[in-house]
Design an enzyme around this catalytic site. Structure first.
Site, mmCIF file in Angstrom:
data_model
loop_
_atom_site.group_PDB
_atom_site.id
_atom_site.type_symbol
_atom_site.label_atom_id
_atom_site.label_comp_id
_atom_site.label_asym_id
_atom_site.label_seq_id
_atom_site.Cartn_x
_atom_site.Cartn_y
_atom_site.Cartn_z
ATOM 1 N N ASP A 252 2.908 -3.714 7.361
ATOM 2 C CA ASP A 252 3.439 -4.960 7.908
ATOM 3 C C ASP A 252 3.341 -6.047 6.842
ATOM 4 O O ASP A 252 2.520 -5.950 5.926
ATOM 5 C CB ASP A 252 2.682 -5.384 9.175
ATOM 6 N N ARG B 213 -4.644 11.044 12.289
ATOM 7 C CA ARG B 213 -4.003 11.153 10.969
ATOM 8 C C ARG B 213 -4.732 12.208 10.134
ATOM 9 O O ARG B 213 -4.101 12.942 9.369
ATOM 10 C CB ARG B 213 -4.056 9.807 10.240
HETATM 11 N N1 HPA Z 1 -4.884 -6.863 8.694
HETATM 12 C C1 HPA Z 1 -5.893 -6.013 8.448
HETATM 13 N N2 HPA Z 1 -5.716 -4.747 8.220
HETATM 14 C C2 HPA Z 1 -4.465 -4.262 8.221
HETATM 15 C C3 HPA Z 1 -3.377 -5.075 8.466
HETATM 16 C C4 HPA Z 1 -3.604 -6.444 8.708
HETATM 17 O O1 HPA Z 1 -2.676 -7.224 8.938
HETATM 18 N N3 HPA Z 1 -2.277 -4.306 8.419
HETATM 19 C C5 HPA Z 1 -2.673 -3.056 8.141
HETATM 20 N N4 HPA Z 1 -4.007 -3.020 8.019
#
Ligand code: HPA
Length: 237
Positions: free
Chosen positions: A204, A24
């Protein structure tokens, strides 16, 4: 040249973007910076310096989690005199008010790491974002008509966490999202009197189980990098 960064003295700009993923970092350098040059390939944790609107900016991968990020951030502050670090990363949403791809500005970060308990001999330290960077990022988001949420994140040391009940307790107290780097970044900025901010997009949703696609992540990531660059340039060193 520091232990974990192969940069020559003066090769890193005072302003650094900090994504976790070194690929990235490369994508940011190639997409947003003019005349970007790679200054470090040590352990494939790539770092680049170029310019954005004529201002020198570096972008450095931090790896995943606080122990890794703390190594790079410490060396950026102590060996390369970096003044501003803006982490650009992803987070898992805890709050039902957040949707996939939303942007979170972390005002502070709770953690399950014991690092600060040891550092402060049992006292709890609340590491804050730099207010000027936070305000500038918020202004930049409003200016671009991009809704952002400002609040606390949870920097966990365990992506696969056995105590999800404790994560939800934090959520009951208003913690918006979970990620893995900010508590260490803000603590080190406080220690070295530098400025730091985390900008995260929701990749997410922990409650609903929804996840973004790779395409969505790339697009959202680009929007967030623009916010981060606007914020850094708006705050004098
Ligand atoms: N947990 C920890 N770090 C993260 C998560 C998660 O679900 N999603 C993106 N970074």
């Amino acid at each position: 040249m520091s232990t974990h960064l192969g940069a020559a003295p003066g090769a890193v700009s005072p302003r650094v973007l900090l994504p976790g993923d070194p690929r990235r970092a490369q994508w940011i350098a190639e997409t947003f910076l003019d005349e970007a040059e790679c200054y470090s390939t040590v352990r494939n944790m790539l770092g680049f310096t170029g310019s954005y609107r004529g201002v020198p900016v570096s972008v450095q991968g931090s790896g995943m989690g606080q122990p890794s990020a703390a190594i790079y951030v410490t060396e950026l502050f102590t060996e390369y005199d970096v003044q501003q670090v803006v982490r650009v990363g992803t987070c898992g949403a805890l709050s039902e008010d957040l949707a996939l791809r939303d942007v979170v500005l972390a005002i502070s970060a709770a953690t399950d790491a014991s690092t600060n308990r040891l550092r402060f001999e049992g006292l709890d330290f609340c590491p804050p974002a730099d207010f000027a960077l936070l305000q500038a990022a918020h202004d930049a988001a409003v200016g671009r008509d991009r809704p952002v949420s400002v609040g606390q994140v949870f920097s966990t040391d365990s992506f696969y966490n056995d105590r999800s009940d404790l994560t939800w307790r934090l959520a009951e107290y208003g913690v918006l999202a979970v990620e893995m780097e900010t508590n260490a970044l803000y603590t080190l900025a406080a220690k070295h009197t530098r400025s730091a901010l985390t900008i995260c997009t929701v990749s997410d949703h922990i409650k609903t189980g929804e996840q973004t696609t790779a395409d969505e992540r790339e697009k959202t990531f680009g929007d967030m990098v623009e916010l981060a660059l606007d914020a850094m340039l708006a705050v004098p060193l």
